[in-house]
Design a protein around this motif. Structure first.
Motif, PDB file in Angstrom:
ATOM      1  N   ILE A 422      24.439  38.351  28.179  1.00  0.00           N
ATOM      2  CA  ILE A 422      23.156  38.036  27.553  1.00  0.00           C
ATOM      3  C   ILE A 422      22.892  38.884  26.316  1.00  0.00           C
ATOM      4  N   GLU A 423      23.705  39.913  26.103  1.00  0.00           N
ATOM      5  CA  GLU A 423      23.450  40.842  25.005  1.00  0.00           C
ATOM      6  C   GLU A 423      23.703  40.228  23.640  1.00  0.00           C
ATOM      7  N   ARG A 424      24.407  39.118  23.598  1.00  0.00           N
ATOM      8  CA  ARG A 424      24.761  38.503  22.327  1.00  0.00           C
ATOM      9  C   ARG A 424      23.688  37.558  21.803  1.00  0.00           C
ATOM     10  N   PHE A 425      22.618  37.304  22.592  1.00  0.00           N
ATOM     11  CA  PHE A 425      21.638  36.282  22.233  1.00  0.00           C
ATOM     12  C   PHE A 425      20.292  36.889  21.836  1.00  0.00           C
ATOM     13  N   GLU A 426      19.604  36.124  21.008  1.00  0.00           N
ATOM     14  CA  GLU A 426      18.235  36.480  20.627  1.00  0.00           C
ATOM     15  C   GLU A 426      17.232  35.660  21.423  1.00  0.00           C
ATOM     16  N   SER A 427      17.604  34.436  21.780  1.00  0.00           N
ATOM     17  CA  SER A 427      16.775  33.557  22.596  1.00  0.00           C
ATOM     18  C   SER A 427      17.650  32.950  23.687  1.00  0.00           C
ATOM     19  N   LEU A 428      17.030  32.622  24.810  1.00  0.00           N
ATOM     20  CA  LEU A 428      17.765  32.050  25.941  1.00  0.00           C
ATOM     21  C   LEU A 428      17.008  30.862  26.510  1.00  0.00           C
ATOM     22  N   ILE A 429      17.760  29.832  26.874  1.00  0.00           N
ATOM     23  CA  ILE A 429      17.198  28.663  27.550  1.00  0.00           C
ATOM     24  C   ILE A 429      17.998  28.449  28.829  1.00  0.00           C
ATOM     25  N   PHE A 430      17.300  28.476  29.970  1.00  0.00           N
ATOM     26  CA  PHE A 430      17.925  28.206  31.262  1.00  0.00           C
ATOM     27  C   PHE A 430      17.456  26.842  31.744  1.00  0.00           C
ATOM     28  N   VAL A 431      18.401  25.962  32.070  1.00  0.00           N
ATOM     29  CA  VAL A 431      18.055  24.641  32.590  1.00  0.00           C
ATOM     30  C   VAL A 431      18.885  24.402  33.838  1.00  0.00           C
ATOM     31  N   ALA A 432      18.219  24.142  34.955  1.00  0.00           N
ATOM     32  CA  ALA A 432      18.922  23.934  36.223  1.00  0.00           C
ATOM     33  C   ALA A 432      18.308  22.773  36.972  1.00  0.00           C
ATOM     34  N   THR A 433      19.131  22.064  37.721  1.00  0.00           N
ATOM     35  CA  THR A 433      18.651  21.006  38.596  1.00  0.00           C
ATOM     36  C   THR A 433      18.999  21.369  40.032  1.00  0.00           C
ATOM     37  N   GLY A 434      18.083  21.052  40.964  1.00  0.00           N
ATOM     38  CA  GLY A 434      18.332  21.312  42.383  1.00  0.00           C
ATOM     39  C   GLY A 434      18.628  22.773  42.650  1.00  0.00           C
TER      40      GLY A 434
END
Length: 640
Positions: A422-434
């Motif tokens: 995660i250290e390489r990102f400025e923003s994060l989007i998590f998308v999960a189903t079930g």
């Protein structure tokens, strides 16, 4: 794969072709080493940039991660972006009971396969098609047969490397073994075809000379060769997804036995100067098994069991696993007081002898280790299992009608997997189903607990039943509060696809993104929301199932800001399938640096995520002079 003059007419013909064929075999491994070297180079560059940003951030707080700082980084990021836009798209995804097994790999994997086949075809046919005027035209059949033999046996070690959890490619490149498994299957299919070329050319020559029977009687290696080809064919056919899902336990046992038999048959077939390929493969298998055995012994055998505050007694062998049925579809397993740490997003292989002797199955760890959470108490591994046939169904039966968790002796292997840093990102989007949230939620919690430069996080969870909210109620509450304290902008959006109250259908019903990902019964008509939901209070999110029933389930109506807790960001709850563009685009357009998108769900869901991210990256002209920053997509599927 005979290379010793099987023609029966001239036993010295093998020596005529061996020097050239060995050069071809060496070239194959030079190419493999070159590809691995490129991946290692990329890994080193990424790590160096992360380390440099860490050092700079100490003197220059607020440095935007993932943003190119010089001409070299700009060129590097542009190249990576072009590769991503080529690699992400999913050409087609099968959704039927049979068609789903014929889903092609993503475009990037297809291009890699085409390149691999081009290399194999070049090795196979270069300088072996003889004209009638050639001095060695009499050997026109054998020269192709010997070349195909070398091309086939040279690939053999690679399929065993790609099949192991502790393999040299994973250790060097950081690409986890399960993300190489698709290539393992395709290389095996490729060898099967090149072996056909090998024996068909020799067989044609024997047939023309009318001594097929003589070859089988006087050359025992011929029988071993056909046995090896038949074994490989069996492994290729049964390796398709349809057969693996019929009974995975039975499939695995027969596949492992066939892999060992194949090595023995090939060793009996090839001459001594080509046997190094077999011993190379044997060494790969032994190394993998030794490493895995040592890990299992270290993790599961406790010479000096520790005394903890746990209510379960300490064990010298194995672990206590508390199992409880959450519903008819899901089980929760809590492995108590493990002595190892793990990275959020990794998985373990779980074995519970009372539910299946000698069976071990992979499950994503849904909890974070004490080293990250900092919470007191024992270090527990929490797993959420979807009930299928076999192991999970037997475990579900053993816990039926139990009001309290039932305890079993369990063994674990791992942790395995290499989720993105995660250290390489400025923003994060998590998308999960079930129950894909088992993968995204631990990384989300790690992100808000870590001292990183993440500025904006969007967490999206789509599932069928409202009671599934109770799985991660406390974790979501804690993560939301922690993010607020660290001044991280967080959007938590929950979508329930199966329990919506009756209301008119909306245009969102035509959005096919989550038709399979929602895991709904195809006979049940689903209700759809209007894209993104209107806000609901966090109190609504955290109500128990009984409270939800009494209140008429979670409401979609807007709530005044005064009703939302001032120390936590609001959590949005809605019914139906969300529009993908409304979930991803706002975060990407607001990003100052690279945006990481981590998605976990079924194959159709991840396929559509791939297509959307590729289109969005191309539309925005990422790293192509528009100022748009990078978009990285990591897809985790329910199986591999």
């Amino acid at each position: 794969m005979d290379m010793s003059g099987m023609s029966g007419m001239d036993m010295s013909t093998a020596g005529m072709f061996t020097p050239t064929n060995k050069k071809v075999a060496h070239l194959y491994w030079y190419i493999v080493a070159g590809v691995v070297g490129v991946l290692v180079f990329r890994r080193l560059v990424d790590r160096a940039r992360i380390s440099r940003n860490k050092r700079k951030n100490q003197n220059q707080p607020g440095l935007v991660p993932g943003r190119p700082q010089n001409a070299f980084e700009q060129f590097y990021d542009t190249t990576i972006t072009i590769c991503r836009e080529l690699a992400y798209p999913q050409l087609w995804t099968g959704t039927g009971k049979s068609s789903k097994y014929f889903t092609p790999p993503p475009l990037g994997r297809c291009l890699l396969l085409l390149t691999y086949w081009a290399v194999i075809l070049t090795m196979l046919w270069s300088n072996v098609i003889l004209s009638p005027s050639a001095s060695n035209y009499a050997y026109k059949w054998e020269i192709v047969g010997f070349r195909a033999a070398w091309v086939s046996v040279t690939q053999l070690p690679l399929i065993y490397i790609l099949s192991g959890k502790a393999n040299i490619i994973t250790l060097l490149t950081g690409i986890s073994y399960e993300r190489l498994n698709w290539l393992h299957r395709w290389v095996g299919r490729t060898i099967f075809l090149t072996v056909i070329v090998h024996w068909s050319y020799f067989f044609t020559e024997w047939s023309i000379a009318d001594f097929v029977k003589l070859e089988f009687e006087t050359m025992p290696m011929v029988k071993y060769g056909f046995g090896a080809w038949a074994t490989l064919g069996w492994m290729v056919i049964t390796g398709f997804g349809f057969f693996r899902t019929l009974s995975y336990e039975l499939w695995f046992l027969q596949h492992l036995a066939a892999a060992l038999v194949l090595l023995w048959l090939v060793h009996k077939h090839v001459p001594s100067y080509a046997a190094y390929n077999v011993w190379f493969a044997v060494g790969v298998v032994v190394f993998d098994r030794v490493v895995r055995t040592v890990l299992v012994l270290v993790i599961n055998f406790h010479v000096l069991p520790s005394k903890t505050a746990s209510t379960s007694p300490a064990r010298r062998i194995g672990h206590e696993a508390e199992v409880v049925n959450l519903s008819n579809e899901f089980i929760r397993v809590k492995i108590r007081n493990v002595k190892f740490s793990w990275r959020p997003g990794q998985h373990v292989y779980l074995s519970i002898p009372r539910a299946g002797i000698l069976e071990a199955h992979p499950f994503t760890i849904a909890s974070v280790p004490k080293s990250i959470s900092g919470q007191p108490g024992s270090n527990d591994v929490e797993l959420y299992l979807r009930v299928h046939n076999g192991f999970t169904k037997r475990l579900h039966r053993r816990c039926q009608n139990q009001m309290t968790p039932r305890t079993f002796l369990s063994f674990v292997s791992g942790p395995w997997g290499n989720p993105p840093s995660i250290e390489r990102f400025e923003s994060l989007i998590f998308v999960a189903t079930g129950n894909g949230a088992s993968f995204t939620l631990p990384i989300f919690r790690q992100t808000v607990l870590a001292n990183s430069n993440i500025r904006h996080i969007s967490f999206v969870w789509i599932f069928r039943r409202a009671e599934q909210l109770e799985w991660f109620r406390e974790q979501l509450q804690s993560a939301a509060a922690t993010a607020r304290k660290r001044n991280v902008k967080v959007n938590i959006q929950i979508f329930i696809t199966g329990d919506a109250p009756s209301r008119p259908r909306s245009p969102a019903d035509s959005d096919s993104l989550l038709k399979q990902a929602s895991d709904t019964d195809s006979t049940q008509e689903e209700k759809s929301g209007h894209g993104l939901p209107k806000p609901s209070t966090e109190a609504d999110l955290l109500k128990s199932p009984a409270d939800k029933q009494e209140a008429g389930t979670v409401r979609q109506n807007s709530v005044s800001s005064s009703s939302i807790s001032s120390d936590r960001p609001p959590i949005y709850v809605g019914y139906g399938r969300p529009q993908l563009d409304g979930l991803v685009r706002p975060v990407v357009e607001d990003a100052w640096g690279e945006t990481g998108i981590l998605a976990c769900g079924g194959s159709q869901f991840t396929g559509q995520m791939r297509n959307y991210v590729a289109r969005l990256s191309d539309e925005r002209g990422v790293h192509k002079g528009t100022g748009a920053q990078g978009i990285y997509l990591f897809c985790e599927t329910y199986g591999w």
